[in-house]
Design an enzyme around this catalytic site. Structure first.
Site, PDB file in Angstrom:
ATOM      1  N   LYS A 143       0.843  -1.204   0.000  1.00  0.00           N
ATOM      2  CA  LYS A 143       0.000   0.000   0.000  1.00  0.00           C
ATOM      3  C   LYS A 143       0.874   1.249   0.000  1.00  0.00           C
ATOM      4  CE  LYS A 143      -3.869  -2.336   2.096  1.00  0.00           C
ATOM      5  NZ  LYS A 143      -4.500  -2.849   3.319  1.00  0.00           N
ATOM      6  N   GLN A 191      -4.919  -1.420   9.528  1.00  0.00           N
ATOM      7  CA  GLN A 191      -4.786  -2.751   8.934  1.00  0.00           C
ATOM      8  C   GLN A 191      -5.391  -3.804   9.874  1.00  0.00           C
ATOM      9  OE1 GLN A 191      -3.413  -3.470   5.764  1.00  0.00           O
ATOM     10  NE2 GLN A 191      -4.305  -5.462   6.200  1.00  0.00           N
ATOM     11  N   ASP A 228     -11.522   2.804   3.728  1.00  0.00           N
ATOM     12  CA  ASP A 228     -11.836   1.371   3.644  1.00  0.00           C
ATOM     13  C   ASP A 228     -13.348   1.144   3.576  1.00  0.00           C
ATOM     14  OD1 ASP A 228      -9.878  -0.535   3.441  1.00  0.00           O
ATOM     15  OD2 ASP A 228      -9.438  -0.615   5.590  1.00  0.00           O
TER      16      ASP A 228
END
Ligand code: NDP
Length: 299
Positions: A55, A99, A122
């Protein structure tokens, strides 16, 4: 029947990342700063470390700022929440990604709930799940949005098509079904209690498999010409002498190729779309956070 067309997610994702890069440059020209993505990693989970590294690389390659926060595995919830709060108010940060999975002592739902919905790239915050459910614009989870891009690229208008989503998780199955419904498909969500799954799948013009069971969906379950999106990532046991097993999806790819009209491979299908859509969501967040208009439909 001829071989299914392979839906090349890797190539599609590369083009999407290019378009995101163009928008990121426009954002920088308009605002005087780069769009910024903050990624928080708690602990040493090896798979999470790989994801966070890729990422970071993809964010920088798209011309955006990447802020990495690596915290020890024994970080307290209070400290993690304090970091999230600091990122919520940091004007250089447009998107925040914590994460997952988090170590067991941390409450994932509480941490997600602490992220500002306007920086929740997200799309996991209940506010964004609610916006998706009622048709308001917000952030949509990256994997299902990526699947949707591949589907509309292949099929165009999905109105009236029968779609079966196998899996009902909050991060893939449910938002996927919602997106298909918004696109006027007739949607069925199947799960572990579904009766006669092969019969349900047989009706589908579109099958999205998000289960996590290697090659569970068999060729003979599919309708001729169906479009198959395989979200699953499963590692088979290693062959003798090998240290790692092969990666396969939730669909019997080799068999399905003889029946489906088009299918995503694993790897190289849905996987590369997830990071590309994360970058897309971040640049969209940047435009919104600065009150700038992002030309609709550009990414
Ligand atoms: P979850 O484990 O959260 O959900 C799996 C779903 O599959 C559940 O709804 C479960 O049903 C259903 N299921 C389990 N067994 C069966 C069965 N025998 N028949 C029908 N349905 C079944 O997984 P995720 O949604 O997080 O992920 C699914 C897969 O996608 C995984 O392989 C994951 O690695 C992959 N993935 C890939 C991503 C990418 O970037 N390509 C991103 C995210 C996930 P029930 O609810 O009844 O238990």
């Amino acid at each position: 029947m001829s071989e299914a067309q392979v839906i090349d997610g890797k190539a599609f994702a590369a083009k999407l990342r290019e378009r995101v890069g163009e928008q990121a440059a426009k954002f920088e020209a308009a605002s005087g700063r780069k769009a910024g993505l903050a990624v928080v990693l708690v602990g040493e989970d090896p798979a999470s470390q790989v994801y966070v590294r890729s990422k970071h690389k993809a964010t920088v390659a798209a011309g955006m700022e990447s802020f990495e926060h690596r915290l020890p595995a024994d970080t307290s919830e209070a400290d993690l929440l304090a970091l999230v709060e600091q990122l919520n108010v940091d004007p250089a940060v447009d998107g925040i990604l914590v994460q997952l999975p988090l170590p067991d002592h941390l409450d994932e739902q509480a941490v997600i709930a602490a992220i500002s919905p306007d920086k929740d790239v997200d799309g996991f915050h209940v506010t964004n799940a609610g916006r998706l459910a009622v048709g308001q614009s917000g952030f949509v989870p990256c994997t299902p949005l990526g699947c949707m891009m591949l589907l509309t690229d292949r099929l165009g208008d999905l109105s009236g098509l029968e779609a079966v989503v196998i899996g009902r998780s909050n991060i893939v199955g449910k938002p996927m079904a919602q997106l298909l419904l918004d696109a006027n498909a007739t949607v069925t969500i199947a799960h572990s209690r579904t009766k006669d799954l092969p019969g349900v799948v047989k009706r589908a013009d579109i099958v999205v498999a998000a289960v996590g069971r290697a090659e569970m969906v068999k060729a003979e379950w599919l309708k001729d010409g169906a479009t198959v999106i395989d979200v699953g990532i499963n590692r088979l046991p290693p062959a003798e002498g090998a240290d790692k097993g092969r990666l396969v999806g939730d669909v019997d790819y080799a068999g399905a190729q003889g029946v489906a009209g088009a299918i995503t491979p694993v790897p190289g299908g849905v996987g590369p779309m997830t990071i590309a859509v994360l970058l897309r969501n971040t640049v969209v967040a940047a435009f919104r956070n600065e009150g700038l208009d992002l030309p609709e439909g550009t990414i």
